[in-house]
Scaffold this motif. Structure first.
Motif, mmCIF file in Angstrom:
data_model
loop_
_atom_site.group_PDB
_atom_site.id
_atom_site.type_symbol
_atom_site.label_atom_id
_atom_site.label_comp_id
_atom_site.label_asym_id
_atom_site.label_seq_id
_atom_site.Cartn_x
_atom_site.Cartn_y
_atom_site.Cartn_z
ATOM 1 N N LEU A 125 13.091 29.819 -18.699
ATOM 2 C CA LEU A 125 14.080 29.675 -17.652
ATOM 3 C C LEU A 125 14.773 31.013 -17.410
ATOM 4 O O LEU A 125 14.820 31.863 -18.295
ATOM 5 C CB LEU A 125 15.122 28.626 -18.041
ATOM 6 C CG LEU A 125 14.642 27.170 -18.113
ATOM 7 C CD1 LEU A 125 15.722 26.301 -18.728
ATOM 8 C CD2 LEU A 125 14.269 26.654 -16.733
ATOM 9 N N THR A 145 18.074 32.653 -17.135
ATOM 10 C CA THR A 145 19.498 32.438 -17.416
ATOM 11 C C THR A 145 20.342 33.656 -17.074
ATOM 12 O O THR A 145 21.542 33.672 -17.339
ATOM 13 C CB THR A 145 19.706 32.083 -18.901
ATOM 14 O OG1 THR A 145 19.166 33.135 -19.717
ATOM 15 C CG2 THR A 145 19.010 30.776 -19.241
ATOM 16 N N LEU A 173 12.012 21.624 -18.762
ATOM 17 C CA LEU A 173 13.304 22.193 -19.122
ATOM 18 C C LEU A 173 14.167 22.234 -17.859
ATOM 19 O O LEU A 173 13.661 22.540 -16.767
ATOM 20 C CB LEU A 173 13.157 23.606 -19.679
ATOM 21 C CG LEU A 173 12.479 23.780 -21.048
ATOM 22 C CD1 LEU A 173 12.265 25.264 -21.319
ATOM 23 C CD2 LEU A 173 13.335 23.149 -22.141
ATOM 24 N N GLU A 174 15.448 21.936 -18.013
ATOM 25 C CA GLU A 174 16.365 22.022 -16.882
ATOM 26 C C GLU A 174 17.584 22.834 -17.294
ATOM 27 O O GLU A 174 17.978 22.837 -18.471
ATOM 28 C CB GLU A 174 16.808 20.626 -16.425
ATOM 29 C CG GLU A 174 15.700 19.831 -15.779
ATOM 30 C CD GLU A 174 16.168 18.449 -15.335
ATOM 31 O OE1 GLU A 174 17.193 17.976 -15.856
ATOM 32 O OE2 GLU A 174 15.531 17.861 -14.449
ATOM 33 N N TYR A 175 18.164 23.497 -16.321
ATOM 34 C CA TYR A 175 19.349 24.321 -16.598
ATOM 35 C C TYR A 175 20.255 24.292 -15.374
ATOM 36 O O TYR A 175 19.818 24.577 -14.251
ATOM 37 C CB TYR A 175 18.940 25.748 -16.915
ATOM 38 C CG TYR A 175 20.084 26.679 -17.250
ATOM 39 C CD1 TYR A 175 20.651 26.699 -18.520
ATOM 40 C CD2 TYR A 175 20.584 27.557 -16.280
ATOM 41 C CE1 TYR A 175 21.691 27.560 -18.830
ATOM 42 C CE2 TYR A 175 21.638 28.421 -16.583
ATOM 43 C CZ TYR A 175 22.182 28.423 -17.852
ATOM 44 O OH TYR A 175 23.212 29.267 -18.155
ATOM 45 N N THR A 176 21.505 23.932 -15.587
ATOM 46 C CA THR A 176 22.492 23.883 -14.526
ATOM 47 C C THR A 176 23.569 24.914 -14.805
ATOM 48 O O THR A 176 24.129 24.942 -15.914
ATOM 49 C CB THR A 176 23.135 22.497 -14.401
ATOM 50 O OG1 THR A 176 22.104 21.520 -14.181
ATOM 51 C CG2 THR A 176 24.105 22.455 -13.228
ATOM 52 N N SER A 177 23.842 25.778 -13.824
ATOM 53 C CA SER A 177 24.867 26.784 -14.013
ATOM 54 C C SER A 177 26.241 26.126 -13.999
ATOM 55 O O SER A 177 26.494 25.186 -13.239
ATOM 56 C CB SER A 177 24.784 27.824 -12.876
ATOM 57 O OG SER A 177 25.878 28.690 -12.928
#
Length: 294
Positions: A119, A121, A288-292
């Protein structure tokens, strides 16, 4: 795009009696560009030169290889020349100069280094991102299917996020070390100058819904035909450039994979069922997930 082996830079070395930067500047003054490209499978030396500078190009290559013994001899790979010189004139020049290369260096075993897909980041403009991956052999057929899948997904996400104040970017990538794998990276950003009318939680739900639909429903034939024609046109246009063929040769030699032969047939064979299977495997293969939080 993950960690990769550090590719040697001519600028960071001495070539003969010259510092790397000075050597490259001398070449540039004579219409020659030169730089390394590398991966865990091997190293290639690429660039361009005026057709009248072929002799100087070969002498420069001899200097580079002589200054980098860790590369070994240039006998382990093909030499590709694309340009407007006749076969006879090129062969004559090569026959006069090839003796200047040391062809006696033994082969070294190739290293196998994992190249992870991660991801992002660091990019603060990304509000939400999702990374899907699955085992998927890199072949000409699968490459075409993955390309079309990316195109269809991009347009489906445009429709799903319409009016939300967000837009999505889709990036696909094959990884061949330590084994063949395909990764699909979705990056969602806020649209500049537009109010965000949906929460990031809702955006995540919309993205998941699109991925689920792509795995369950056949893409309409008309939409699939459009993407096939666009991909065929894109490849046909790319084949008019030297860069396409140098990349194709590198993949053919380093990866032992043919991505060019009968590409139109491979595109035509991409079916709704194959696309559904790919999207289904992406969702069960790994996510995979990613939230700011900004």
């Amino acid at each position: 795009r993950g960690a990769e082996e550090k590719t040697p830079s001519i600028r960071e070395m001495a070539v003969g009696q010259y510092p790397g930067d000075y050597f490259l500047n001398l070449l540039a003054a004579n219409g020659i560009e030169m730089e390394f490209r590398g991966s865990s499978k091997g190293i290639s030396l690429e660039g361009r030169a005026d057709a009248t500078r072929l002799q100087l190009l070969f002498k420069s290559l001899q200097l580079v290889f002589a200054s980098m013994p860790e590369l070994g001899a240039p006998s382990g790979g093909p030499l590709v020349l694309i340009g407007d010189r006749t076969d006879y004139s090129v062969q004559k020049t090569i026959s006069q100069l090839v003796g200047g290369f040391d062809m006696s260096s033994p082969e070294r075993p190739r290293k196998s280094i994992p190249v992870p897909v991660e991801l992002d980041t660091e990019d603060e403009t990304i509000a939400f991102q999702a990374l899907y991956s699955c085992d998927f052999f890199l072949s000409g057929d699968n490459f075409m299917a993955a390309d079309i899948a990316e195109r269809l997904l991009s347009k489906a996400l445009v429709e799903a996020l319409e009016g939300s104040g967000y837009h999505a970017q889709v990036e696909g990538r094959f990884v061949t070390e330590p084994k063949d794998r395909y990764a699909l990276h979705i990056k969602v950003r806020a649209v500049d100058g537009m109010a965000q009318t949906e929460s990031l939680q809702r955006v995540r739900t919309l993205v998941r819904g699109v991925m689920s639909d792509m795995a369950r429903k056949d893409v309409p034939a008309a939409k699939l035909d459009v993407e096939k024609k666009l991909l065929s046109g894109s490849i046909a246009l790319a084949q008019k450039t030297p860069g396409y063929w140098t990349d194709a040769v590198r993949v053919r030699f380093l990866e032992s994979r043919d991505m060019v032969t009968k590409y139109a047939d491979k595109i035509a064979q991409v079916s709704p069922a194959k696309l559904r299977e790919l999207f289904a495997n992406l969702q069960i293969g790994g996510m995979l997930e990613y939230t700011s939080d900004k």
